[in-house]
Design a protein around this motif. Structure first.
Motif, PDB file in Angstrom:
ATOM      1  N   LYS A  61       0.828  -1.208   0.000  1.00  0.00           N
ATOM      2  CA  LYS A  61       0.000   0.000   0.000  1.00  0.00           C
ATOM      3  C   LYS A  61       0.866   1.262   0.000  1.00  0.00           C
ATOM      4  N   VAL A  62       2.094   1.145   0.532  1.00  0.00           N
ATOM      5  CA  VAL A  62       3.056   2.243   0.558  1.00  0.00           C
ATOM      6  C   VAL A  62       4.391   1.684   0.081  1.00  0.00           C
ATOM      7  N   ILE A  63       5.005   2.359  -0.871  1.00  0.00           N
ATOM      8  CA  ILE A  63       6.265   1.902  -1.459  1.00  0.00           C
ATOM      9  C   ILE A  63       7.267   3.050  -1.402  1.00  0.00           C
TER      10      ILE A  63
ATOM     11  N   GLU B 107      -4.686   4.204  -2.962  1.00  0.00           N
ATOM     12  CA  GLU B 107      -5.758   5.019  -2.400  1.00  0.00           C
ATOM     13  C   GLU B 107      -6.301   4.447  -1.099  1.00  0.00           C
ATOM     14  N   ASP B 108      -5.772   3.308  -0.649  1.00  0.00           N
ATOM     15  CA  ASP B 108      -6.181   2.718   0.625  1.00  0.00           C
ATOM     16  C   ASP B 108      -5.593   3.455   1.823  1.00  0.00           C
ATOM     17  N   VAL B 109      -4.594   4.287   1.593  1.00  0.00           N
ATOM     18  CA  VAL B 109      -3.964   5.043   2.679  1.00  0.00           C
ATOM     19  C   VAL B 109      -4.021   6.530   2.352  1.00  0.00           C
ATOM     20  N   GLN B 110      -3.985   7.341   3.386  1.00  0.00           N
ATOM     21  CA  GLN B 110      -3.966   8.791   3.197  1.00  0.00           C
ATOM     22  C   GLN B 110      -2.558   9.287   3.526  1.00  0.00           C
ATOM     23  N   VAL B 111      -1.916   9.914   2.568  1.00  0.00           N
ATOM     24  CA  VAL B 111      -0.538  10.387   2.741  1.00  0.00           C
ATOM     25  C   VAL B 111      -0.487  11.871   2.428  1.00  0.00           C
ATOM     26  N   THR B 112       0.225  12.601   3.278  1.00  0.00           N
ATOM     27  CA  THR B 112       0.493  14.002   3.038  1.00  0.00           C
ATOM     28  C   THR B 112       1.982  14.233   3.223  1.00  0.00           C
TER      29      THR B 112
ATOM     30  N   SER C  24       8.328  10.531 -14.540  1.00  0.00           N
ATOM     31  CA  SER C  24       7.529  11.579 -13.910  1.00  0.00           C
ATOM     32  C   SER C  24       6.549  10.934 -12.937  1.00  0.00           C
ATOM     33  N   VAL C  25       5.890  11.771 -12.140  1.00  0.00           N
ATOM     34  CA  VAL C  25       4.847  11.272 -11.237  1.00  0.00           C
ATOM     35  C   VAL C  25       3.802  10.510 -12.037  1.00  0.00           C
TER      36      VAL C  25
ATOM     37  N   PHE D 272       2.824   1.593 -12.062  1.00  0.00           N
ATOM     38  CA  PHE D 272       2.708   0.791 -10.849  1.00  0.00           C
ATOM     39  C   PHE D 272       1.296   0.748 -10.287  1.00  0.00           C
ATOM     40  N   ASN D 273       0.345   1.306 -10.982  1.00  0.00           N
ATOM     41  CA  ASN D 273      -1.049   1.272 -10.557  1.00  0.00           C
ATOM     42  C   ASN D 273      -1.208   1.747  -9.113  1.00  0.00           C
ATOM     43  N   VAL D 274      -0.648   2.929  -8.834  1.00  0.00           N
ATOM     44  CA  VAL D 274      -0.775   3.541  -7.520  1.00  0.00           C
ATOM     45  C   VAL D 274      -1.631   4.796  -7.638  1.00  0.00           C
ATOM     46  N   TYR D 275      -2.100   5.277  -6.510  1.00  0.00           N
ATOM     47  CA  TYR D 275      -2.976   6.437  -6.477  1.00  0.00           C
ATOM     48  C   TYR D 275      -2.194   7.733  -6.688  1.00  0.00           C
ATOM     49  N   ASP D 276      -1.031   7.824  -6.039  1.00  0.00           N
ATOM     50  CA  ASP D 276      -0.227   9.036  -6.154  1.00  0.00           C
ATOM     51  C   ASP D 276       1.217   8.707  -5.801  1.00  0.00           C
ATOM     52  N   SER D 277       2.098   9.655  -6.061  1.00  0.00           N
ATOM     53  CA  SER D 277       3.508   9.452  -5.743  1.00  0.00           C
ATOM     54  C   SER D 277       4.182  10.793  -5.538  1.00  0.00           C
ATOM     55  N   PHE D 278       5.337  10.723  -4.910  1.00  0.00           N
ATOM     56  CA  PHE D 278       6.152  11.903  -4.658  1.00  0.00           C
ATOM     57  C   PHE D 278       7.578  11.544  -5.041  1.00  0.00           C
TER      58      PHE D 278
END
Length: 74
Positions: free
Chosen positions: A14-16, A58-63, A27-28, A35-41
């Motif tokens: 869920k977090v990589i 999207e199963d976790v909330q990251v800021t 790029s993002v 990788f079929n993820v919701y977002d990245s930094f």
């Protein structure tokens, strides 16, 4: 990239976090699609600094509160 994609899929991560990438060619948007993820930094590679990828589903909330390519912790 293919091996990392399979590893993420089979572990259902869920977090990589990937460090010392050494490449600025992704790029993002590329990471989200590959990788079929919701977002990245991304912290881009810079000279001898290898760069970082932080990806999440999207199963976790990251800021991301703060980032700097100049921070060095010893």
């Amino acid at each position: 990239m293919h091996h990392l994609h399979r590893l993420i899929a089979c572990t259902k991560a869920k977090v990589i976090f990937v460090s010392e990438i050494g490449s600025n060619k992704f790029s993002v948007r590329d990471l989200i699609c590959n990788f079929n993820v919701y977002d990245s930094f991304i912290v881009p590679a810079n000279d001898i600094s290898g760069g970082l990828w932080f990806l999440w589903t999207e199963d976790v909330q990251v800021t991301v509160i703060k980032s700097s390519s100049n921070i060095y912790l010893s």
